[in-house]
Motif scaffolding. Sequence first.
Motif, PDB file in Angstrom:
ATOM      1  N   ASP A 225      -8.492  -2.324   4.545  1.00 47.02           N
ATOM      2  CA  ASP A 225      -8.107  -1.499   4.481  1.00 47.02           C
ATOM      3  C   ASP A 225      -9.639  -0.862   2.913  1.00 47.02           C
ATOM      4  O   ASP A 225      -9.658   0.123   3.053  1.00 47.02           O
ATOM      5  CB  ASP A 225      -6.502  -1.400   3.870  1.00 47.02           C
TER       6      ASP A 225
ATOM      7  N   VAL B 105     -12.968  -0.685   5.314  1.00 45.82           N
ATOM      8  CA  VAL B 105     -13.683   0.222   6.409  1.00 45.82           C
ATOM      9  C   VAL B 105     -12.829   1.536   6.030  1.00 45.82           C
ATOM     10  O   VAL B 105     -13.284   2.282   6.692  1.00 45.82           O
ATOM     11  CB  VAL B 105     -12.584  -0.383   7.428  1.00 45.82           C
ATOM     12  N   LEU B 106     -11.412   1.431   5.457  1.00 39.30           N
ATOM     13  CA  LEU B 106     -10.577   2.595   5.140  1.00 39.30           C
ATOM     14  C   LEU B 106     -11.371   3.343   4.358  1.00 39.30           C
ATOM     15  O   LEU B 106     -11.947   4.476   4.059  1.00 39.30           O
ATOM     16  CB  LEU B 106      -9.177   2.214   5.626  1.00 39.30           C
ATOM     17  N   HIS B 107     -11.233   2.686   2.235  1.00 40.25           N
ATOM     18  CA  HIS B 107     -11.741   3.061   1.534  1.00 40.25           C
ATOM     19  C   HIS B 107     -13.610   3.831   1.894  1.00 40.25           C
ATOM     20  O   HIS B 107     -13.624   4.226   1.417  1.00 40.25           O
ATOM     21  CB  HIS B 107     -11.293   2.574   1.094  1.00 40.25           C
TER      22      HIS B 107
ATOM     23  N   LEU C  66     -15.536   4.216   6.296  1.00 40.58           N
ATOM     24  CA  LEU C  66     -14.633   5.479   6.828  1.00 40.58           C
ATOM     25  C   LEU C  66     -14.409   6.520   5.901  1.00 40.58           C
ATOM     26  O   LEU C  66     -14.506   7.860   6.095  1.00 40.58           O
ATOM     27  CB  LEU C  66     -13.362   5.627   7.873  1.00 40.58           C
ATOM     28  N   ARG C  67     -14.112   6.381   3.925  1.00 41.02           N
ATOM     29  CA  ARG C  67     -13.654   7.088   3.635  1.00 41.02           C
ATOM     30  C   ARG C  67     -12.744   8.048   3.682  1.00 41.02           C
ATOM     31  O   ARG C  67     -12.628   9.397   3.263  1.00 41.02           O
ATOM     32  CB  ARG C  67     -15.159   7.927   3.193  1.00 41.02           C
ATOM     33  N   ILE C  68     -11.480   7.642   5.084  1.00 38.34           N
ATOM     34  CA  ILE C  68     -10.808   8.416   4.948  1.00 38.34           C
ATOM     35  C   ILE C  68      -9.644   8.518   3.630  1.00 38.34           C
ATOM     36  O   ILE C  68      -8.880  10.235   3.711  1.00 38.34           O
ATOM     37  CB  ILE C  68     -10.092   7.932   6.001  1.00 38.34           C
ATOM     38  N   HIS C  69      -9.681   7.796   2.564  1.00 36.69           N
ATOM     39  CA  HIS C  69      -8.494   7.588   1.629  1.00 36.69           C
ATOM     40  C   HIS C  69      -9.704   6.745   0.684  1.00 36.69           C
ATOM     41  O   HIS C  69     -10.439   6.186   0.543  1.00 36.69           O
ATOM     42  CB  HIS C  69      -7.550   7.994   1.910  1.00 36.69           C
TER      43      HIS C  69
ATOM     44  N   PHE D  30       1.541   6.083   9.828  1.00 38.33           N
ATOM     45  CA  PHE D  30       0.929   4.585   8.798  1.00 38.33           C
ATOM     46  C   PHE D  30       2.170   3.834   8.372  1.00 38.33           C
ATOM     47  O   PHE D  30       2.047   2.788   9.215  1.00 38.33           O
ATOM     48  CB  PHE D  30       0.225   5.048   7.811  1.00 38.33           C
TER      49      PHE D  30
ATOM     50  N   ASP E 101       0.967  -1.193  -0.278  1.00 38.75           N
ATOM     51  CA  ASP E 101       0.242  -0.126  -0.236  1.00 38.75           C
ATOM     52  C   ASP E 101       1.064   1.472   0.555  1.00 38.75           C
ATOM     53  O   ASP E 101       0.758   1.813  -1.243  1.00 38.75           O
ATOM     54  CB  ASP E 101      -1.295   0.251   1.538  1.00 38.75           C
TER      55      ASP E 101
ATOM     56  N   PHE F 141      -2.551   7.865   3.713  1.00 39.32           N
ATOM     57  CA  PHE F 141      -3.830   7.408   4.179  1.00 39.32           C
ATOM     58  C   PHE F 141      -4.371   8.237   5.136  1.00 39.32           C
ATOM     59  O   PHE F 141      -6.091   7.151   5.088  1.00 39.32           O
ATOM     60  CB  PHE F 141      -2.658   6.912   5.624  1.00 39.32           C
ATOM     61  N   TYR F 142      -4.532   9.470   5.382  1.00 40.22           N
ATOM     62  CA  TYR F 142      -5.595  10.128   5.686  1.00 40.22           C
ATOM     63  C   TYR F 142      -5.529  11.765   4.500  1.00 40.22           C
ATOM     64  O   TYR F 142      -4.751  12.494   4.603  1.00 40.22           O
ATOM     65  CB  TYR F 142      -5.178  11.142   6.686  1.00 40.22           C
TER      66      TYR F 142
END
Length: 159
Positions: free
Chosen positions: A111, A114-116, A119-122, A67, A38, A51-52
């Motif tokens: 990733d 959850v993150l994409h 949470l949509r942080i990236h 990260f 990543d 990451f953010y």
Amino acid sequence: MTPADVPAPGPRRTGAPERRTVLSGVLFGCGIAASLIDLFVFHLLLQWHHFYDLSTTAVALAADGLFHAAGWFLTVWGLFLLADARRRAEVRWARWGGAVLAGVGLFQLFDGVVLHKVLRIHQIRYDVDLLVYDATWIGSAALALLAGLAVLRATRPAR
């Protein structure tokens, strides 16, 4: 306590080293997915995201640094557990490899979902149709996780 209550020493007591082998592989796989796949590929080489991505470039780069540190912490922790497992018993490398593959898939799936998506942080990329990218990212992560779990199942110790 009678002699029958005392656990047998040696090869028949494979629980703790076996668990350490699997945990070390999963941690190592998560760390490799985070730091090499990543961060190096998507953050640095392709520069598709950070990451953010919900703030300034300075914040995004600082988040990438944290990260990166966390990814390498997982990698090194996995290697320390592997060294401990090797000290306690012989490591079955096919089993460890399955755990690494499962760890890569687990991290990438976390990733991607959850993150994409949650949470949509990236996102993987910006200013493109994400369906193909998300399907590829999440699909390949699920395949890696399932393949790693299949190897772990095939290499589990006999009871």
